[in-house]
Design an enzyme around this catalytic site. Structure first.
Site, PDB file in Angstrom:
ATOM      1  N   ASP A 118      -9.806  29.603 -36.884  1.00  0.00           N
ATOM      2  CA  ASP A 118      -9.884  30.039 -38.270  1.00  0.00           C
ATOM      3  C   ASP A 118     -10.358  28.909 -39.214  1.00  0.00           C
ATOM      4  OD1 ASP A 118      -9.132  31.776 -40.457  1.00  0.00           O
ATOM      5  OD2 ASP A 118      -7.495  30.357 -40.789  1.00  0.00           O
ATOM      6  N   ASP A 142      -3.896  31.181 -29.626  1.00  0.00           N
ATOM      7  CA  ASP A 142      -2.960  32.047 -30.355  1.00  0.00           C
ATOM      8  C   ASP A 142      -3.482  33.471 -30.537  1.00  0.00           C
ATOM      9  OD1 ASP A 142      -1.525  29.742 -30.573  1.00  0.00           O
ATOM     10  OD2 ASP A 142      -1.537  29.629 -32.751  1.00  0.00           O
ATOM     11  N   ARG A 177      22.971  32.026 -16.963  1.00  0.00           N
ATOM     12  CA  ARG A 177      22.713  31.379 -18.257  1.00  0.00           C
ATOM     13  C   ARG A 177      21.803  32.197 -19.158  1.00  0.00           C
ATOM     14  NH1 ARG A 177      21.761  25.393 -15.745  1.00  0.00           N
ATOM     15  NH2 ARG A 177      23.877  24.633 -16.112  1.00  0.00           N
ATOM     16  N   GLU A 237       6.862  29.668 -31.556  1.00  0.00           N
ATOM     17  CA  GLU A 237       7.224  28.494 -32.363  1.00  0.00           C
ATOM     18  C   GLU A 237       7.339  28.800 -33.863  1.00  0.00           C
ATOM     19  OE1 GLU A 237       4.012  25.660 -31.952  1.00  0.00           O
ATOM     20  OE2 GLU A 237       2.543  27.155 -32.532  1.00  0.00           O
ATOM     21  N   GLN A 289       0.479  24.862 -22.360  1.00  0.00           N
ATOM     22  CA  GLN A 289      -0.193  26.167 -22.560  1.00  0.00           C
ATOM     23  C   GLN A 289      -1.667  26.011 -22.902  1.00  0.00           C
ATOM     24  OE1 GLN A 289       2.715  28.770 -25.146  1.00  0.00           O
ATOM     25  NE2 GLN A 289       3.259  26.619 -25.284  1.00  0.00           N
TER      26      GLN A 289
HETATM   27  O1  F6P Z   1      -4.185  26.315 -31.998  1.00  0.00           O
HETATM   28  C1  F6P Z   1      -3.000  26.681 -32.528  1.00  0.00           C
HETATM   29  C2  F6P Z   1      -1.864  26.006 -31.856  1.00  0.00           C
HETATM   30  O2  F6P Z   1      -1.895  26.288 -30.516  1.00  0.00           O
HETATM   31  C3  F6P Z   1      -0.561  26.426 -32.535  1.00  0.00           C
HETATM   32  O3  F6P Z   1       0.089  27.485 -31.911  1.00  0.00           O
HETATM   33  C4  F6P Z   1       0.219  25.148 -32.537  1.00  0.00           C
HETATM   34  O4  F6P Z   1       1.139  25.125 -33.597  1.00  0.00           O
HETATM   35  C5  F6P Z   1      -0.837  24.116 -32.698  1.00  0.00           C
HETATM   36  O5  F6P Z   1      -1.954  24.611 -32.011  1.00  0.00           O
HETATM   37  C6  F6P Z   1      -0.427  22.760 -32.214  1.00  0.00           C
HETATM   38  O6  F6P Z   1      -1.499  21.904 -32.342  1.00  0.00           O
HETATM   39  P1  F6P Z   1      -1.454  20.312 -32.230  1.00  0.00           P
HETATM   40  O7  F6P Z   1      -0.144  19.908 -31.648  1.00  0.00           O
HETATM   41  O8  F6P Z   1      -2.600  19.976 -31.353  1.00  0.00           O
HETATM   42  O9  F6P Z   1      -1.654  19.821 -33.609  1.00  0.00           O
END
Ligand code: F6P
Length: 363
Positions: A118, A142, A177, A237, A289
């Site tokens: 984006d 994402d 757990r 997250e 991921q």
């Molecule tokens: O690209 C988005 C993402 O995967 C988010 O889900 C995550 O918050 C972010 O990247 C983390 O990016 P970095 O740790 O590389 O700044």
């Protein structure tokens, strides 16, 4: 010879190299195109000396199976909001887009292909409005861009998360757990929702559906009393309770975004405070991921996006982003590409089906 510049911006994502190779292979068929890459997004153009490398067939051969990006990337160098460290340690954001446009015009590329999410496509739009022949290629694990039905990298991330989830199920069962597994998903819960369905979670928490902690405790109790005596939770997250917040609120220096990660621990504490007596363990999957080799699906989607992006350049069809729509590879105007995010819709069939499978969203 005609010249094309490729770059990768924002967080990395499995499939970026497959896009680069797709562009390179298709371009080579035309015989009169040379391919260049800017290192670390637009920094390769802005920095002195510039870091622009020629992408020969030797450099791009076989890279579709490799994770990461051979061009490197950054999410801290938005040319429109460029972070400049100040003597007092603070960061000032300045607009370097005119400087970038001047430099790009001097370099005289016939097309610039910007592979990114984006934020990167908003940059593509600004550059295109200032006269640069830009084409966008969407990427994000994402899957939060609405102009495309799917972004490459997403499937790979879901597979990695599901493999990890499966491992946590067996240990949850052995110890009776509650296992909380945190996945990425800043604003959109696609990875969490898909992983919860694929893995068979009891609870799935996503940013789009704020949860009630007491409903979660009830669901856990029910599973201990009437079910199999262990619980697996997937939490994105960016998930949030109905009241208050459990995410970080402070950004990292130089980044426009708040750095997320750690809600699994917050949720664990909330559950205990709300009366959950089961033993709880937390796993934050984090950047695994985004790493490693892309899945076959993502290699295909990324390769096809690469070919399409070059063909748009060939047709001089600039100011557009390639997209997957109804199983067709199409292109959409850049303004449409960045208009609205792709969120999980709470009353969508995906969520209803998940609920039908017994997954609680805590709502
Ligand atoms: O690209 C988005 C993402 O995967 C988010 O889900 C995550 O918050 C972010 O990247 C983390 O990016 P970095 O740790 O590389 O700044």
């Amino acid at each position: 010879m005609k010249k094309i510049l490729v770059l990768t911006g924002g967080g990395d994502c499995p499939g970026l190299n497959a896009v680069i190779r797709g562009i390179a292979k298709r371009a080579r068929k035309e015989k009169n195109w040379e391919l260049y890459g800017s290192i670390e997004a637009f920094n390769g153009v802005l920095n002195e000396p510039q870091e622009i490398v020629k992408l020969t067939s030797k450099r791009t051969a076989g890279i579709h199976v490799r994770g990461g990006t051979i061009l490197k990337t950054t999410n801290k160098s938005n040319p429109i909001k460029y972070p400049v460290p100040q003597p007092d340690g603070s960061i000032k954001f300045i607009d370097r887009s005119d400087e970038l446009v001047d430099k790009l015009k001097k370099l005289d590329f016939d097309a610039v292909i910007n592979i990114g999410g984006d934020g990167s496509q908003k940059i593509s739009k600004v550059l295109h409005d200032k006269g640069i022949p830009v084409i966008g290629v969407p990427k994000t694990i994402d899957n939060d861009l609405s102009a495309t039905d799917m972004t490459f990298g997403f499937q790979t991330a879901v597979q990695i998360a599901t493999d990890s989830f499966d491992k946590l199920v067996t240990t949850a069962e052995s110890h009776h757990r509650v296992m909380i597994m945190e996945v990425m998903g800043r604003d959109a819960g696609w990875i969490a929702a898909h992983t919860a369905i694929a893995g068979g979670a009891e609870i799935c928490l996503i940013p789009e559906i704020p949860y009630n902690i007491h409903k979660l405790v009830e669901r856990i109790q029910h599973r201990y009393v009437k079910g199999r005596g262990f619980v697996n939770i997937v939490i994105a997250e960016g998930a949030k309770p109905k009241e208050g917040t459990i995410t970080a609120t402070v950004g990292e220096k130089g980044s426009e975004h708040v750095r997320l990660g750690g809600v699994a621990y917050q949720l664990s504490k909330q559950l205990k405070d709300a009366g959950c007596r089961a033993e709880i363990r937390e796993t934050v999957l984090g950047h695994v991921q985004r790493g490693g080799t892309p899945s076959a699906f993502d290699r295909v989607l990324a390769s096809v996006f690469g070919v399409k992006a070059f063909e748009l350049a060939l047709e001089k069809n600039f100011g557009r982003m390639v997209a997957l729509k109804n199983n067709q590879i199409v292109s959409v105007p850049l303004e449409e590409a960045t208009q609205k995010p792709n969120f999980v819709i709470p009353d969508s069939y995906l969520v209803q089906a998940a609920k039908g499978l017994g997954i609680s969203f805590g709502d």
